[in-house]
Design a protein around this motif. Sequence first.
Motif, PDB file in Angstrom:
ATOM      1  N   LEU A  50       0.833  -1.204   0.000  1.00 13.17           N
ATOM      2  CA  LEU A  50       0.000   0.000   0.000  1.00 13.17           C
ATOM      3  C   LEU A  50       0.869   1.255   0.000  1.00 13.17           C
ATOM      4  O   LEU A  50       0.565   2.231  -0.704  1.00 13.17           O
ATOM      5  N   ARG A 100      -6.452  11.150  -7.655  1.00  7.91           N
ATOM      6  CA  ARG A 100      -6.119   9.801  -7.197  1.00  7.91           C
ATOM      7  C   ARG A 100      -5.001   9.840  -6.162  1.00  7.91           C
ATOM      8  O   ARG A 100      -5.071   9.153  -5.128  1.00  7.91           O
ATOM      9  N   GLU A 138      -6.419  11.090  -2.868  1.00  6.68           N
ATOM     10  CA  GLU A 138      -7.205  10.061  -2.196  1.00  6.68           C
ATOM     11  C   GLU A 138      -6.301   9.046  -1.508  1.00  6.68           C
ATOM     12  O   GLU A 138      -6.572   8.627  -0.378  1.00  6.68           O
ATOM     13  N   MET A 139      -5.237   8.640  -2.187  1.00  2.00           N
ATOM     14  CA  MET A 139      -4.334   7.651  -1.610  1.00  2.00           C
ATOM     15  C   MET A 139      -3.618   8.215  -0.385  1.00  2.00           C
ATOM     16  O   MET A 139      -3.451   7.524   0.623  1.00  2.00           O
ATOM     17  N   LEU A 155      -5.879   8.372   2.887  1.00  2.00           N
ATOM     18  CA  LEU A 155      -6.482   7.170   3.448  1.00  2.00           C
ATOM     19  C   LEU A 155      -6.215   7.111   4.950  1.00  2.00           C
ATOM     20  O   LEU A 155      -5.069   7.236   5.391  1.00  2.00           O
ATOM     21  N   ARG A 208     -11.232  -2.733   3.020  1.00  2.00           N
ATOM     22  CA  ARG A 208     -11.895  -1.502   2.582  1.00  2.00           C
ATOM     23  C   ARG A 208     -11.320  -0.954   1.288  1.00  2.00           C
ATOM     24  O   ARG A 208     -11.869  -0.011   0.723  1.00  2.00           O
ATOM     25  N   LEU A 209     -10.215  -1.528   0.823  1.00  2.00           N
ATOM     26  CA  LEU A 209      -9.542  -1.018  -0.365  1.00  2.00           C
ATOM     27  C   LEU A 209      -8.827  -2.164  -1.064  1.00  2.00           C
ATOM     28  O   LEU A 209      -8.237  -3.025  -0.404  1.00  2.00           O
ATOM     29  N   ARG A 210      -8.895  -2.184  -2.394  1.00  2.00           N
ATOM     30  CA  ARG A 210      -8.160  -3.182  -3.164  1.00  2.00           C
ATOM     31  C   ARG A 210      -6.667  -2.860  -3.090  1.00  2.00           C
ATOM     32  O   ARG A 210      -6.242  -1.730  -3.355  1.00  2.00           O
ATOM     33  N   ASP A 263     -11.509  -5.306  -2.498  1.00  2.00           N
ATOM     34  CA  ASP A 263     -12.425  -4.286  -1.989  1.00  2.00           C
ATOM     35  C   ASP A 263     -13.746  -4.932  -1.571  1.00  2.00           C
ATOM     36  O   ASP A 263     -14.283  -5.792  -2.271  1.00  2.00           O
ATOM     37  N   TYR A 301     -18.181   3.250  -6.283  1.00  3.38           N
ATOM     38  CA  TYR A 301     -17.268   2.187  -6.726  1.00  3.38           C
ATOM     39  C   TYR A 301     -17.765   1.517  -8.005  1.00  3.38           C
ATOM     40  O   TYR A 301     -16.988   1.247  -8.919  1.00  3.38           O
ATOM     41  N   GLY A 306     -12.415   4.779   1.423  1.00  2.00           N
ATOM     42  CA  GLY A 306     -11.661   5.086   0.217  1.00  2.00           C
ATOM     43  C   GLY A 306     -12.300   6.102  -0.697  1.00  2.00           C
ATOM     44  O   GLY A 306     -11.859   6.271  -1.836  1.00  2.00           O
ATOM     45  N   GLU A 307     -13.336   6.806  -0.225  1.00  2.00           N
ATOM     46  CA  GLU A 307     -14.019   7.790  -1.061  1.00  2.00           C
ATOM     47  C   GLU A 307     -13.871   9.177  -0.446  1.00  2.00           C
ATOM     48  O   GLU A 307     -14.303   9.420   0.674  1.00  2.00           O
TER      49      GLU A 307
END
Length: 334
Positions: free
Chosen positions: A26, A60, A63-64, A67, A97-99, A112, A228, A260-261
């Motif tokens: 991650l 993106r 967002e990462m 987290l 909660r996240l891939r 996910d 998603y 994750g949103e």
Amino acid sequence: MTSTDPALQHTLDHERAHHEHCRTVLAAMVEGAQEHVVTGEDVSASGADAEVLGHRLRSRAKEMRELPEGPLFFGRLDFTEPEADGEGAGRALHIGRLRITEHPAAPPLVVDWRAPVSRAFYQATAGDPRGVAVRRRFGWAPGSRGDSADLTGMEDEHLARGESRDSGIVAREIERPRVGPMRDIAATIQPDQDDLVRAGLGDTVCVQGAPGTGKTAVGLHRAAYLLYTHPQRIRRGGLLILGPNPTFLAYIAEVLPALGETGVRQSTLAEEIARHPVTRTDDARAAALKHDARTAEVLRRALYARVDPGAAGDLAVPDGSYRWRVPAEALARV
């Protein structure tokens, strides 16, 4: 199994090692997202294309980076070879909660919770195992920020053998005192809640229940699920979380980021009304007429009096780059 069971300790050590590997991957994903922003800025493209690409890459990466810290998985599914198909057939999948994956084309280390294959985690039973041999739930220390050592226990349900049990881990999590901001319930969603969360995009869902039964949590998880499964359509039209007051919005503010949103707008009704300035004021007689409940029936009759099914032509509904056509004959039957 007890905490002194050597077999349990061996399995927990193995799962902790997997979690530690997931943390490393991650971190690389977060770093890679930022590197893509830098690389994307150097791509030769038209001004508009470059701007769109840059916005997506920066979003993106943001967002990462944002987290929240916490355990990266809460469950695992071991699928049987004959019954399961698709992504999970014949192997184990960790649910979180996240891939998390080492490479976009590589098998995921964590799937996910919103992915179709994850639904069996919430819906499988001894009577209908859905190809699941074993469902495993993980117990984490309260308030864990994602340290692998915080994995303290686990429970296995051998569904393929017809074994069914009440989960102590789920019960303890549900009964844990609610202190501070609202927590997500991805690890403890019940089958009936899962049905509401995963209802189709075209379905209007009304969740009713007594206080503390998870109405708000289900609504927020449904929002995360739709983001998603239909990201372009939802983000193109926008998603608004409407709450009664700022205190309520502050209470629920951490749920979607934990799933994750990010970047979802939250507002109160008063704030939304304030966004549209008043341009005129009715006199007393007009105001009284408009506020009379009987006016609703007058408007309904006026509206439907103008509907002439026989005069309807074909209906074209735009959907991104597509246009869906509904023939006039079909409309007349509605």
